[in-house]
Design an enzyme around this catalytic site. Sequence first.
Site, mmCIF file in Angstrom:
data_model
loop_
_atom_site.group_PDB
_atom_site.id
_atom_site.type_symbol
_atom_site.label_atom_id
_atom_site.label_comp_id
_atom_site.label_asym_id
_atom_site.label_seq_id
_atom_site.Cartn_x
_atom_site.Cartn_y
_atom_site.Cartn_z
ATOM 1 N N LYS A 13 42.323 -27.837 -13.154
ATOM 2 C CA LYS A 13 40.980 -27.341 -13.466
ATOM 3 C C LYS A 13 40.988 -25.890 -13.944
ATOM 4 O O LYS A 13 40.225 -25.539 -14.836
ATOM 5 C CB LYS A 13 40.009 -27.544 -12.302
ATOM 6 C CG LYS A 13 40.343 -26.802 -11.036
ATOM 7 C CD LYS A 13 39.353 -27.182 -9.954
ATOM 8 C CE LYS A 13 39.464 -26.308 -8.712
ATOM 9 N NZ LYS A 13 40.818 -25.997 -8.225
ATOM 10 N N ARG A 88 34.293 -24.030 -1.784
ATOM 11 C CA ARG A 88 35.369 -24.835 -1.222
ATOM 12 C C ARG A 88 34.973 -25.418 0.123
ATOM 13 O O ARG A 88 35.755 -26.167 0.720
ATOM 14 C CB ARG A 88 36.614 -23.972 -1.037
ATOM 15 C CG ARG A 88 37.635 -24.089 -2.150
ATOM 16 C CD ARG A 88 38.711 -23.095 -1.835
ATOM 17 N NE ARG A 88 39.985 -23.362 -2.416
ATOM 18 C CZ ARG A 88 40.388 -22.901 -3.593
ATOM 19 N NH1 ARG A 88 39.574 -22.211 -4.350
ATOM 20 N NH2 ARG A 88 41.610 -23.139 -4.014
ATOM 21 N N ARG A 122 54.411 -24.383 -11.296
ATOM 22 C CA ARG A 122 53.442 -23.539 -11.983
ATOM 23 C C ARG A 122 53.919 -22.086 -12.076
ATOM 24 O O ARG A 122 54.430 -21.522 -11.122
ATOM 25 C CB ARG A 122 52.115 -23.591 -11.223
ATOM 26 C CG ARG A 122 51.042 -22.727 -11.838
ATOM 27 C CD ARG A 122 49.688 -23.154 -11.395
ATOM 28 N NE ARG A 122 49.403 -22.790 -10.015
ATOM 29 C CZ ARG A 122 48.229 -22.990 -9.435
ATOM 30 N NH1 ARG A 122 47.260 -23.569 -10.108
ATOM 31 N NH2 ARG A 122 48.040 -22.636 -8.197
ATOM 32 N N ARG A 155 53.653 -17.944 -8.006
ATOM 33 C CA ARG A 155 52.863 -17.419 -6.894
ATOM 34 C C ARG A 155 53.472 -17.795 -5.558
ATOM 35 O O ARG A 155 53.988 -18.878 -5.397
ATOM 36 C CB ARG A 155 51.432 -17.989 -6.973
ATOM 37 C CG ARG A 155 50.543 -17.225 -7.932
ATOM 38 C CD ARG A 155 49.260 -17.955 -8.238
ATOM 39 N NE ARG A 155 48.694 -18.671 -7.108
ATOM 40 C CZ ARG A 155 47.618 -19.458 -7.201
ATOM 41 N NH1 ARG A 155 47.015 -19.603 -8.357
ATOM 42 N NH2 ARG A 155 47.160 -20.082 -6.146
ATOM 43 N N ARG A 166 47.650 -26.481 1.492
ATOM 44 C CA ARG A 166 46.472 -26.385 0.634
ATOM 45 C C ARG A 166 45.890 -27.762 0.329
ATOM 46 O O ARG A 166 44.676 -27.926 0.270
ATOM 47 C CB ARG A 166 46.837 -25.661 -0.669
ATOM 48 C CG ARG A 166 46.867 -24.149 -0.486
ATOM 49 C CD ARG A 166 47.713 -23.480 -1.518
ATOM 50 N NE ARG A 166 47.180 -23.620 -2.869
ATOM 51 C CZ ARG A 166 47.926 -23.506 -3.966
ATOM 52 N NH1 ARG A 166 49.208 -23.299 -3.871
ATOM 53 N NH2 ARG A 166 47.372 -23.616 -5.146
HETATM 54 P P1 ADP Z 1 44.295 -23.319 -6.361
HETATM 55 O O1 ADP Z 1 43.055 -23.773 -7.052
HETATM 56 O O2 ADP Z 1 45.517 -23.745 -7.052
HETATM 57 O O3 ADP Z 1 44.319 -23.608 -4.898
HETATM 58 P P2 ADP Z 1 43.226 -20.623 -6.340
HETATM 59 O O4 ADP Z 1 43.761 -19.528 -7.181
HETATM 60 O O5 ADP Z 1 41.913 -21.195 -6.676
HETATM 61 O O6 ADP Z 1 44.370 -21.738 -6.394
HETATM 62 O O7 ADP Z 1 43.160 -20.171 -4.804
HETATM 63 C C1 ADP Z 1 44.245 -19.571 -4.159
HETATM 64 C C2 ADP Z 1 43.893 -19.247 -2.712
HETATM 65 O O8 ADP Z 1 42.800 -18.329 -2.672
HETATM 66 C C3 ADP Z 1 43.429 -20.426 -1.858
HETATM 67 O O9 ADP Z 1 44.517 -21.148 -1.346
HETATM 68 C C4 ADP Z 1 42.619 -19.701 -0.771
HETATM 69 O O10 ADP Z 1 43.462 -19.105 0.182
HETATM 70 C C5 ADP Z 1 41.944 -18.584 -1.560
HETATM 71 N N1 ADP Z 1 40.613 -18.996 -2.068
HETATM 72 C C6 ADP Z 1 40.240 -19.150 -3.366
HETATM 73 N N2 ADP Z 1 38.952 -19.527 -3.477
HETATM 74 C C7 ADP Z 1 38.485 -19.639 -2.215
HETATM 75 C C8 ADP Z 1 37.228 -20.007 -1.643
HETATM 76 N N3 ADP Z 1 36.188 -20.375 -2.406
HETATM 77 N N4 ADP Z 1 37.116 -20.002 -0.290
HETATM 78 C C9 ADP Z 1 38.149 -19.648 0.493
HETATM 79 N N5 ADP Z 1 39.352 -19.290 0.037
HETATM 80 C C10 ADP Z 1 39.540 -19.278 -1.301
#
Ligand code: ADP
Length: 222
Positions: A13, A88, A122, A155, A166
Amino acid sequence: MKLLFLGSPGVGKGTYAQVLTEVLRIPQISTGDLLREEVKKETTLGKNINEIMIRGELVPDDIMIKLIKNRMSQKDCQNGFILDGFPRTLNQAEGLKDIVKIDHVLNFKANDEVIIERLSGRITCKKCSTIYHKTGNKPKKEGVCDKCGGELFERDDDKLASVKNRLDIYKKKTKPLIDYYTKEGLLVEITINKPISEIREKVITKINDYLCGKTKKIGEIN
Ligand code: ADP
Ligand code: ZN
């Protein structure tokens, strides 16, 4: 156009949001990127966030809602945006409802094998956050970003243990949002059955057709 992208980590996404942001001329708001920026600043908040992210856990809802509220109030969001990575949790979804009205929620799907394969390969640009993949969506020159020449890196939270964490957290906390937005009448399903490199254009076209009102659903893309 105010869009929200849902889907498991690694489903692609973020990559599609990056492309669509150019096609639709609206900004992509990636909460992951916003958080990584905070971490770079090395503030107390940044340090706490970093520990949570490395474990693959979720940053507390109140921090996230504040962060989004602040981002939404900036000028470039007035004509719309693509929200990528927020909400989330149900709590965050309720928080968002108080801030802004979303037009469409796109739910991206793919099976676990595809997802684990994608996440573990990735690589991301240090400067502009463009996403590549070691085997699929490769940059033209190894280790270097096509767009800005920045250095590409893996990362910390893309290592296998936190990837599994995750995915578990996604299933427990984020998946209920599918029902939530179905009830709100906003959900659109997209199932991606092939690697991004093979069907990227198709996905973009289908999403675009849907958003223009040319088609009523998206469904499976092979
Ligand atoms: P991905 O979509 O691959 O999990 P992201 O870059 O969106 O990667 O998110 C990386 C990390 O950032 C998540 O694993 C979480 O720890 C934190 N994070 C991102 N967005 C949120 C959110 N809306 N609520 C809580 N934690 C978040
Ligand atoms: Zn770059």
